[in-house]
Design a protein around this motif. Sequence first.
Motif, PDB file in Angstrom:
ATOM      1  N   LEU A 135     -16.054  -4.602  10.912  1.00  8.48           N
ATOM      2  CA  LEU A 135     -16.534  -6.107  11.414  1.00  8.48           C
ATOM      3  C   LEU A 135     -16.041  -6.881   9.995  1.00  8.48           C
ATOM      4  O   LEU A 135     -15.711  -8.097  10.194  1.00  8.48           O
ATOM      5  N   HIS A 136     -16.426  -6.431   8.846  1.00 11.81           N
ATOM      6  CA  HIS A 136     -16.228  -7.081   7.888  1.00 11.81           C
ATOM      7  C   HIS A 136     -14.797  -7.725   7.679  1.00 11.81           C
ATOM      8  O   HIS A 136     -14.588  -8.724   7.202  1.00 11.81           O
ATOM      9  N   VAL A 137     -13.946  -6.504   7.560  1.00 12.66           N
ATOM     10  CA  VAL A 137     -12.622  -6.886   7.230  1.00 12.66           C
ATOM     11  C   VAL A 137     -12.015  -7.733   8.347  1.00 12.66           C
ATOM     12  O   VAL A 137     -10.914  -8.383   8.038  1.00 12.66           O
ATOM     13  N   THR A 138     -12.656  -7.752   9.308  1.00 17.54           N
ATOM     14  CA  THR A 138     -12.011  -9.033  10.635  1.00 17.54           C
ATOM     15  C   THR A 138     -12.312 -10.354  10.012  1.00 17.54           C
ATOM     16  O   THR A 138     -11.345 -11.008  10.308  1.00 17.54           O
ATOM     17  N   ASP A 139     -13.304 -10.690   9.434  1.00 17.22           N
ATOM     18  CA  ASP A 139     -13.297 -12.039   8.781  1.00 17.22           C
ATOM     19  C   ASP A 139     -13.214 -12.169   7.307  1.00 17.22           C
ATOM     20  O   ASP A 139     -13.673 -13.198   6.846  1.00 17.22           O
TER      21      ASP A 139
ATOM     22  N   MET B 280     -18.686 -13.918  -0.909  1.00 13.00           N
ATOM     23  CA  MET B 280     -18.782 -12.324  -1.391  1.00 13.00           C
ATOM     24  C   MET B 280     -20.062 -11.793  -0.806  1.00 13.00           C
ATOM     25  O   MET B 280     -21.070 -12.206  -0.851  1.00 13.00           O
ATOM     26  N   THR B 281     -19.869 -10.408  -0.427  1.00 17.44           N
ATOM     27  CA  THR B 281     -20.949  -9.583   0.065  1.00 17.44           C
ATOM     28  C   THR B 281     -20.952  -8.513  -0.637  1.00 17.44           C
ATOM     29  O   THR B 281     -20.015  -8.128  -1.464  1.00 17.44           O
ATOM     30  N   LYS B 282     -21.977  -7.636  -0.382  1.00 21.05           N
ATOM     31  CA  LYS B 282     -22.267  -6.284  -1.262  1.00 21.05           C
ATOM     32  C   LYS B 282     -20.956  -5.585  -0.727  1.00 21.05           C
ATOM     33  O   LYS B 282     -20.437  -4.719  -1.501  1.00 21.05           O
ATOM     34  N   LEU B 283     -20.547  -5.603   0.398  1.00 18.67           N
ATOM     35  CA  LEU B 283     -19.124  -4.834   0.903  1.00 18.67           C
ATOM     36  C   LEU B 283     -18.017  -5.202   0.128  1.00 18.67           C
ATOM     37  O   LEU B 283     -17.224  -4.458  -0.531  1.00 18.67           O
ATOM     38  N   CYS B 284     -17.896  -6.594  -0.165  1.00 12.21           N
ATOM     39  CA  CYS B 284     -16.651  -7.216  -1.121  1.00 12.21           C
ATOM     40  C   CYS B 284     -16.944  -6.145  -2.548  1.00 12.21           C
ATOM     41  O   CYS B 284     -15.813  -5.929  -2.893  1.00 12.21           O
ATOM     42  N   ASP B 285     -18.087  -6.269  -3.007  1.00 17.09           N
ATOM     43  CA  ASP B 285     -18.085  -5.401  -4.482  1.00 17.09           C
ATOM     44  C   ASP B 285     -17.740  -4.096  -4.216  1.00 17.09           C
ATOM     45  O   ASP B 285     -17.197  -3.774  -5.479  1.00 17.09           O
ATOM     46  N   SER B 286     -17.909  -3.340  -3.243  1.00 19.70           N
ATOM     47  CA  SER B 286     -17.654  -1.914  -3.165  1.00 19.70           C
ATOM     48  C   SER B 286     -16.488  -1.776  -2.363  1.00 19.70           C
ATOM     49  O   SER B 286     -15.949  -0.707  -2.064  1.00 19.70           O
ATOM     50  N   ILE B 287     -15.249  -2.816  -2.354  1.00 22.51           N
ATOM     51  CA  ILE B 287     -14.140  -2.513  -1.556  1.00 22.51           C
ATOM     52  C   ILE B 287     -13.326  -1.525  -2.161  1.00 22.51           C
ATOM     53  O   ILE B 287     -12.745  -0.607  -1.305  1.00 22.51           O
ATOM     54  N   ASP B 288     -13.339  -1.351  -3.499  1.00 21.51           N
ATOM     55  CA  ASP B 288     -12.516  -0.214  -4.035  1.00 21.51           C
ATOM     56  C   ASP B 288     -12.837   1.055  -3.476  1.00 21.51           C
ATOM     57  O   ASP B 288     -12.003   1.911  -2.893  1.00 21.51           O
ATOM     58  N   THR B 289     -14.028   1.451  -3.198  1.00 24.80           N
ATOM     59  CA  THR B 289     -14.541   2.744  -2.890  1.00 24.80           C
ATOM     60  C   THR B 289     -14.492   2.610  -1.380  1.00 24.80           C
ATOM     61  O   THR B 289     -13.812   3.819  -0.847  1.00 24.80           O
ATOM     62  N   LEU B 290     -14.821   1.716  -0.724  1.00 24.68           N
ATOM     63  CA  LEU B 290     -14.832   1.753   0.855  1.00 24.68           C
ATOM     64  C   LEU B 290     -13.542   1.855   1.489  1.00 24.68           C
ATOM     65  O   LEU B 290     -13.201   2.322   2.410  1.00 24.68           O
ATOM     66  N   SER B 291     -12.486   1.055   0.619  1.00 24.40           N
ATOM     67  CA  SER B 291     -11.109   0.938   1.303  1.00 24.40           C
ATOM     68  C   SER B 291     -10.661   2.566   1.504  1.00 24.40           C
ATOM     69  O   SER B 291     -10.228   2.602   2.377  1.00 24.40           O
TER      70      SER B 291
ATOM     71  N   CYS C 124     -10.600  -8.352   1.486  1.00 25.46           N
ATOM     72  CA  CYS C 124     -11.007  -7.222   1.675  1.00 25.46           C
ATOM     73  C   CYS C 124      -9.748  -6.611   2.606  1.00 25.46           C
ATOM     74  O   CYS C 124      -9.484  -5.530   2.447  1.00 25.46           O
ATOM     75  N   LYS C 125      -9.482  -7.496   3.499  1.00 24.91           N
ATOM     76  CA  LYS C 125      -8.284  -6.993   4.519  1.00 24.91           C
ATOM     77  C   LYS C 125      -7.165  -6.970   4.080  1.00 24.91           C
ATOM     78  O   LYS C 125      -6.508  -5.698   3.992  1.00 24.91           O
ATOM     79  N   ALA C 126      -6.933  -7.860   2.918  1.00 30.22           N
ATOM     80  CA  ALA C 126      -5.673  -7.576   2.004  1.00 30.22           C
ATOM     81  C   ALA C 126      -5.696  -6.265   1.252  1.00 30.22           C
ATOM     82  O   ALA C 126      -4.739  -5.656   1.076  1.00 30.22           O
ATOM     83  N   ARG C 127      -6.976  -6.051   0.743  1.00 35.01           N
ATOM     84  CA  ARG C 127      -7.017  -4.830  -0.072  1.00 35.01           C
ATOM     85  C   ARG C 127      -7.010  -3.686   0.642  1.00 35.01           C
ATOM     86  O   ARG C 127      -6.125  -2.603   0.284  1.00 35.01           O
TER      87      ARG C 127
END
Length: 273
Positions: free
Chosen positions: A30-34, A1-12, A38-41
């Motif tokens: 970059l983040h969703v490649t690994d 889990m990273t900060k990006l994962c926490d904000s995936i709702d908004t970011l996606s 988040c990629k699934a989201r």
Amino acid sequence: MTKLCDSIDTLSMAYLDDELAEEELRDFELHVTDCADCKARVDGDRARMADLRRRLAPPPAPDLLRARLVRALDAEDASASREMRRQRMNRFVLPGAASVAAVAALAVFVANRPGGSSAALTQEAIRQNTRTAPLEVQGASTEAWVRHYYRSDVAPPRFNDASVHLAGARLASIEGRDAAQFFYQLVTPDGSFELRALTFDAHGVDLDGLEAVDVDGTALRVDHRDGQNLVVFVGRDGYAYLFTSRELSLQQLAGLVVHSDLVSRVQAGRVAQ
Ligand SMILES: [Zn+2]
């Protein structure tokens, strides 16, 4: 889990809406490649938006706004952040046939569901607005004619969209109330569409049978009856403007109405006070 994962709702959603700044976009991609979660989201959101766009795309489709309304109602129970995200989803996708650029990004919120069924006058107004009858005046003299024969302080609504032309008017009557009916032609590369507006003194008229919505901050009533899409705007003077079209979708119709001078007249009135 990273900060990006926490904000995936908004970011996606921001990502799918092309709203990420260049640097954010790079980090995100970059983040969703690994990050499989988040990629699934993102994939899920993309599929939902594509489905939504597909369902919203082909005009005329009278049930489109209804579908949007249902989604908005679903969102009422959701948390604030989900609500925010859905509001972005609830932005209209411009129907393909529209040259009506103003309709592109309407935000629609449901004010309330239809209440009582005391819609006799509305029904009659729709009947009046859809029956075939000759125009009593046509072309450039229409506005002056309306002021002379109907009311000196009522003018045919004007639309910001230059493709809408006032064709003419006639007088009508709804359950003892004098009414004026305006005929418009909307000329687009996809063809010519007809639009009508019926105006009458709506004091004491119960519009509760019609769905109340807020479109870009303007309160409207909408419905679909007898093959007609229907949008009602009530001015500060208590006059109702009932717009109907068989060919325009509710979005297109509502988009034209909120970008008409009816709304700017109201705003001008507020400023003047
Ligand atoms: Zn992640």
